[in-house]
Design an enzyme around this catalytic site. Sequence first.
Site, mmCIF file in Angstrom:
data_model
loop_
_atom_site.group_PDB
_atom_site.id
_atom_site.type_symbol
_atom_site.label_atom_id
_atom_site.label_comp_id
_atom_site.label_asym_id
_atom_site.label_seq_id
_atom_site.Cartn_x
_atom_site.Cartn_y
_atom_site.Cartn_z
ATOM 1 N N CYS A 142 76.687 -62.206 -5.263
ATOM 2 C CA CYS A 142 75.587 -63.112 -5.639
ATOM 3 C C CYS A 142 75.325 -64.154 -4.544
ATOM 4 O O CYS A 142 74.941 -63.806 -3.437
ATOM 5 C CB CYS A 142 75.875 -63.749 -6.990
ATOM 6 N N LYS A 163 63.735 -68.200 -12.947
ATOM 7 C CA LYS A 163 65.110 -67.729 -12.856
ATOM 8 C C LYS A 163 65.209 -66.267 -13.282
ATOM 9 O O LYS A 163 64.673 -65.857 -14.312
ATOM 10 C CB LYS A 163 66.023 -68.583 -13.743
ATOM 11 N N SER A 192 71.972 -63.674 -12.759
ATOM 12 C CA SER A 192 71.665 -65.046 -13.170
ATOM 13 C C SER A 192 71.515 -65.875 -11.903
ATOM 14 O O SER A 192 72.471 -66.428 -11.384
ATOM 15 C CB SER A 192 72.786 -65.606 -14.055
ATOM 16 N N HIS A 235 76.168 -59.585 -10.837
ATOM 17 C CA HIS A 235 77.504 -59.879 -11.355
ATOM 18 C C HIS A 235 77.987 -58.757 -12.259
ATOM 19 O O HIS A 235 78.071 -58.913 -13.487
ATOM 20 C CB HIS A 235 77.497 -61.192 -12.127
ATOM 21 N N GLU A 237 80.841 -57.853 -12.710
ATOM 22 C CA GLU A 237 82.137 -58.214 -13.303
ATOM 23 C C GLU A 237 82.021 -59.075 -14.550
ATOM 24 O O GLU A 237 83.020 -59.340 -15.231
ATOM 25 C CB GLU A 237 82.995 -58.949 -12.262
ATOM 26 N N ARG A 249 74.534 -73.028 -23.204
ATOM 27 C CA ARG A 249 74.755 -74.283 -22.466
ATOM 28 C C ARG A 249 73.433 -74.912 -22.058
ATOM 29 O O ARG A 249 73.218 -76.118 -22.243
ATOM 30 C CB ARG A 249 75.604 -74.001 -21.228
#
Length: 310
Positions: A142, A163, A192, A235, A237, A249
């Site tokens: 990333c 985003k 992200s 990502h 993982e 969040r």
Amino acid sequence: MPIKIPNQLPATSTLEAENIFVMTETRAISQDIRPLQILLLNLMPTKVDTETQLARVLGNSPLQIDLELIAPKSHTAKNTSAQHMLAFYKTFDDVKDRTFDGLIITGAPVELLPFEEVDYWPELCRIMEWSKQHVHSTLHICWGAQAGLYYHYGIPKHTLPEKLFGVFPHTVEDPNFILFRGFDDTFWVPHSRNTTVDRADIEAVPGLKVLAASPQAGVYAVKTDQCRQVFLMGHAEYDRDTLQREYQRDVAAGVPIHVPENYFPDDDPTRTPLVTWRSCAHLLYSNWLNYCVYQTAPYDIREIRKGIRM
């Protein structure tokens, strides 16, 4: 792992043409085996989550791995206890005189800053330069991939109008390349991020090759010659609930955020997210360990220093 076969077996040429690593009895008898030395530079704020995620996918292999953790000395972790950092993390100065089979540079939540304004940028540059002669294969993730492309090749990142948030389908563009051996033609990866790199900039560099991309998420995987450097823009993982926790969040903080795409059933954030990327994640990291690291790294790890490796 390679498959050991009898000397002169006719199947050898067929298997090798399919990028299946075969080892003759003669070579197997003389082969030395040692644990792989893998260094993880963890730049993520949630260090325990990240180290757990990466240890999980790295551990899905019959290869023995010695994993060591480092974090920037020039940055104080705010979301991880000092006790954890002291107990499990070293600094670059602690390892700079050693050599490693593999290095993983994670992402970081600093993508909207110019690279030079990140407080640990000078230290990261030292590590990336050091990796040329002290690491056999480096895997960038990333923001770490964007930082690596910028440092090594001058490729800039660009801010997205919105985003990129969700799980997106990707296409393998070179199915014969070993990093994606065993992959389906389409696979899914979480993203992200607020920035991206342009494919045209990557393709303008002779030493870089795009291996996989997405219509929505753009370029996903890039490599240099002999897989000395690998750049992954997403990502793979991530855990099932990683994007969910990030979404909750931001909602709680009043930060504008849309429901992550292709993630919650029917885009309903009250439902349990679907995992569509786990099998590819394990296969990707197993392939990197096996083909980019284990099969080509010298047995005497000190030999890595004999030449610049990119």
